[in-house]
Design a protein around this motif. Structure first.
Motif, PDB file in Angstrom:
ATOM      1  N   PHE A 178       6.031   2.100   5.843  1.00 48.22           N
ATOM      2  CA  PHE A 178       5.145   2.482   4.739  1.00 48.22           C
ATOM      3  C   PHE A 178       5.727   2.071   3.395  1.00 48.22           C
ATOM      4  O   PHE A 178       4.984   1.648   2.499  1.00 48.22           O
ATOM      5  CB  PHE A 178       4.891   3.986   4.768  1.00 48.22           C
ATOM      6  CG  PHE A 178       3.760   4.361   5.677  1.00 48.22           C
ATOM      7  CD1 PHE A 178       2.546   3.736   5.577  1.00 48.22           C
ATOM      8  CD2 PHE A 178       3.912   5.338   6.633  1.00 48.22           C
ATOM      9  CE1 PHE A 178       1.502   4.064   6.410  1.00 48.22           C
ATOM     10  CE2 PHE A 178       2.878   5.686   7.465  1.00 48.22           C
ATOM     11  CZ  PHE A 178       1.672   5.045   7.351  1.00 48.22           C
ATOM     12  N   ILE A 194       4.955  -1.542   2.940  1.00 49.31           N
ATOM     13  CA  ILE A 194       3.540  -1.772   2.624  1.00 49.31           C
ATOM     14  C   ILE A 194       3.241  -1.400   1.170  1.00 49.31           C
ATOM     15  O   ILE A 194       2.518  -2.106   0.470  1.00 49.31           O
ATOM     16  CB  ILE A 194       2.639  -0.986   3.594  1.00 49.31           C
ATOM     17  CG1 ILE A 194       2.715  -1.616   4.979  1.00 49.31           C
ATOM     18  CG2 ILE A 194       1.206  -0.992   3.137  1.00 49.31           C
ATOM     19  CD1 ILE A 194       2.025  -0.816   6.033  1.00 49.31           C
ATOM     20  N   LYS A 235       0.867   6.427  -3.254  1.00 50.84           N
ATOM     21  CA  LYS A 235       0.640   7.018  -1.932  1.00 50.84           C
ATOM     22  C   LYS A 235       1.664   6.549  -0.931  1.00 50.84           C
ATOM     23  O   LYS A 235       2.336   7.344  -0.270  1.00 50.84           O
ATOM     24  CB  LYS A 235      -0.760   6.660  -1.460  1.00 50.84           C
ATOM     25  CG  LYS A 235      -1.813   7.347  -2.267  1.00 50.84           C
ATOM     26  CD  LYS A 235      -3.159   7.070  -1.669  1.00 50.84           C
ATOM     27  CE  LYS A 235      -4.224   7.716  -2.489  1.00 50.84           C
ATOM     28  NZ  LYS A 235      -4.431   7.054  -3.753  1.00 50.84           N
ATOM     29  N   CYS A 236       1.809   5.209  -0.802  1.00 49.81           N
ATOM     30  CA  CYS A 236       2.676   4.706   0.256  1.00 49.81           C
ATOM     31  C   CYS A 236       4.132   5.058   0.003  1.00 49.81           C
ATOM     32  O   CYS A 236       4.839   5.458   0.926  1.00 49.81           O
ATOM     33  CB  CYS A 236       2.506   3.210   0.405  1.00 49.81           C
ATOM     34  SG  CYS A 236       0.981   2.819   1.227  1.00 49.81           S
ATOM     35  N   ASN A 239      -2.517   7.205   3.621  1.00 49.07           N
ATOM     36  CA  ASN A 239      -1.601   6.084   3.785  1.00 49.07           C
ATOM     37  C   ASN A 239      -2.175   5.011   4.677  1.00 49.07           C
ATOM     38  O   ASN A 239      -2.053   3.828   4.376  1.00 49.07           O
ATOM     39  CB  ASN A 239      -0.271   6.579   4.334  1.00 49.07           C
ATOM     40  CG  ASN A 239       0.623   7.007   3.216  1.00 49.07           C
ATOM     41  OD1 ASN A 239       1.295   6.186   2.646  1.00 49.07           O
ATOM     42  ND2 ASN A 239       0.575   8.268   2.867  1.00 49.07           N
ATOM     43  N   PHE A 240      -2.822   5.420   5.780  1.00 47.91           N
ATOM     44  CA  PHE A 240      -3.409   4.397   6.645  1.00 47.91           C
ATOM     45  C   PHE A 240      -4.538   3.675   5.921  1.00 47.91           C
ATOM     46  O   PHE A 240      -4.715   2.466   6.062  1.00 47.91           O
ATOM     47  CB  PHE A 240      -3.879   5.008   7.963  1.00 47.91           C
ATOM     48  CG  PHE A 240      -2.755   5.233   8.911  1.00 47.91           C
ATOM     49  CD1 PHE A 240      -2.140   4.143   9.510  1.00 47.91           C
ATOM     50  CD2 PHE A 240      -2.282   6.500   9.171  1.00 47.91           C
ATOM     51  CE1 PHE A 240      -1.083   4.332  10.367  1.00 47.91           C
ATOM     52  CE2 PHE A 240      -1.222   6.694  10.026  1.00 47.91           C
ATOM     53  CZ  PHE A 240      -0.612   5.608  10.633  1.00 47.91           C
ATOM     54  N   VAL A 282      -4.770   3.108   2.596  1.00 42.38           N
ATOM     55  CA  VAL A 282      -4.217   2.148   1.640  1.00 42.38           C
ATOM     56  C   VAL A 282      -3.579   0.971   2.363  1.00 42.38           C
ATOM     57  O   VAL A 282      -3.720  -0.183   1.948  1.00 42.38           O
ATOM     58  CB  VAL A 282      -3.207   2.858   0.714  1.00 42.38           C
ATOM     59  CG1 VAL A 282      -2.455   1.843  -0.111  1.00 42.38           C
ATOM     60  CG2 VAL A 282      -3.909   3.813  -0.180  1.00 42.38           C
ATOM     61  N   ALA A 283      -2.909   1.247   3.486  1.00 38.49           N
ATOM     62  CA  ALA A 283      -2.265   0.163   4.232  1.00 38.49           C
ATOM     63  C   ALA A 283      -3.310  -0.834   4.719  1.00 38.49           C
ATOM     64  O   ALA A 283      -3.112  -2.044   4.642  1.00 38.49           O
ATOM     65  CB  ALA A 283      -1.492   0.735   5.417  1.00 38.49           C
TER      66      ALA A 283
END
Lengths: 122, 173, 86
Positions: free
Chosen positions: A15, A18, A38-39, B87-88, B90-91
């Protein structure tokens, strides 16, 4: 237990990568803050907790650092976003709406849609 | 000064909660159970709790109680799942070659009164899928949304704010 | 064994720091650079904890705690500067 900590640390690492990739790829300041906040928050949280699980003697201090990151990271990025919006950093040309003109504080700012082109200049 | 504060009915209870909270932080920082360290920790926690307690209620925090702490724990669990979803999300947007983004700035409104409650709401919104808080003006929040679904005030409030406000309204009743 | 894997993870995080560093050099406005610095500090906090595990030094945890506090204060000051100057 050690394997579990390893897996958590690995997820956090991915993460973090990313998030940093998002900082490089996304088109304007506000979208970059989205990815960056966020990440990196969840990534740093999972990485530090994972080290705490591998090494149980360090767990409480790791938890303290992780909670501190979780609380302060949104605040600092919120402060930067507000400062850049007030100083008139433009949004990218894919943006569809900007409602901030309804407020007195933002009447004077120059930030409008469709100023920055999507591609970076060489 | 001290006598006037004692008459406040929340004073003793608050003091005890703060004292135990500070001792837990001390134990996390030192990570030992030697009795010298424990005595120093108890002394420092006692003094700090004595000083902090005066300003605690002025900040807008509600008086502590078991029910509020339980609701806060539920709130943190809900928040954690939202963070993972975010998070998923944004990823996916970052890795996708075309970057499916549609950003914009919308306004939502909140029914919370205290500044601390608004701050917690703003931080939660920052950590949840696709949104983050730009500014707080009175009872309106400026939200930057990475994938704008609706521009209206009411609909945006329902989509972004509702799921946290119902918990925060119980905590800061 | 576990030290080797954690060292590989640290290398991946260092690659991420390099990506943000590129944004800090390229960034068209001052705000872009500030955001890049914000991301770099959070990443460095995680990197310090991992390195502390690899080298078996407990002190690195204290270093990362103090680093995160100082980075927070510095970034808030930077944001004030972006808003209207000091």
């Amino acid at each position: 237990m050690e394997l579990f900590g390893m897996i958590i640390t690995g997820i956090g690492t991915i993460f973090l990568l990313i998030g940093n990739l998002g900082i490089l790829r996304l088109p304007d300041v506000y979208n970059r803050i989205q990815a960056g906040t966020k990440c990196t928050t969840l990534g740093a949280f999972l990485t530090i907790i994972g080290v705490g699980i591998i090494q149980p003697a360090w767990f409480w201090k790791c938890l303290l650092i992780a909670l501190f990151v979780l609380v302060t990271n949104p605040i600092s990025s919120h402060a930067i976003a507000r400062g850049s919006h007030k100083s008139g950093v433009p949004m990218c040309d894919r943006s569809v709406v900007d409602k901030s003109k309804e407020f007195e504080e933002y009447k004077a700012t120059k930030a409008t849609i469709k100023i920055v082109a999507f591609k970076e200049k060489k | 000064m001290l006598k006037k504060n004692v008459e406040n009915k929340y004073w003793v209870k608050n003091f005890l909660y703060l004292f135990f909270f500070l001792i837990i932080i001390w134990l996390a920082l030192t990570s030992t159970f030697q009795w010298e360290e424990l005595i120093v920790g108890i002394l420092i926690s006692f003094l700090l709790a004595l000083f902090l307690n005066k300003n605690y209620l002025k900040l807008g925090f509600p008086p502590l109680s078991i029910k509020r702490i339980a609701v806060s724990i539920v709130y943190f669990i809900v928040l954690f799942f939202e963070i993972i979803k975010a998070n998923f999300d944004v990823a996916y947007r970052v890795i996708h070659p075309k970057m499916p983004i549609k950003p914009g700035i919308v306004v939502i409104k909140t029914g919370l009164k205290q500044d601390i409650a608004k701050m917690i709401l703003a931080n939660s919104i920052t950590l949840t899928p696709g949104t983050f808080t730009l500014d707080i003006i009175e009872d309106k929040l400026l939200i930057h949304w990475i994938n704008v679904k609706t521009e209206g005030l009411e609909e945006a409030t329902k989509i972004i704010g509702e799921r946290f406000e119902k918990y925060l309204k119980v905590i800061f009743a | 064994m576990s030290e080797t894997i954690i060292l590989i993870f640290s290398a991946i995080i260092a690659l991420g720091i390099f990506l943000s560093f590129l944004r800090m050099l390229l960034g068209p406005t001052a705000s872009d650079r500030a955001v890049a610095v914000d991301t770099i500090t959070t990443t460095v906090v995680a990197l310090l904890v991992l390195l502390g595990f690899v080298f078996k030094r407990y002190v690195y945890l204290d270093v990362s705690l103090v680093y995160s506090v100082l980075a927070f204060v510095g970034l808030v000051a930077l944001a004030r500067f972006l808003e209207k100057g000091i």
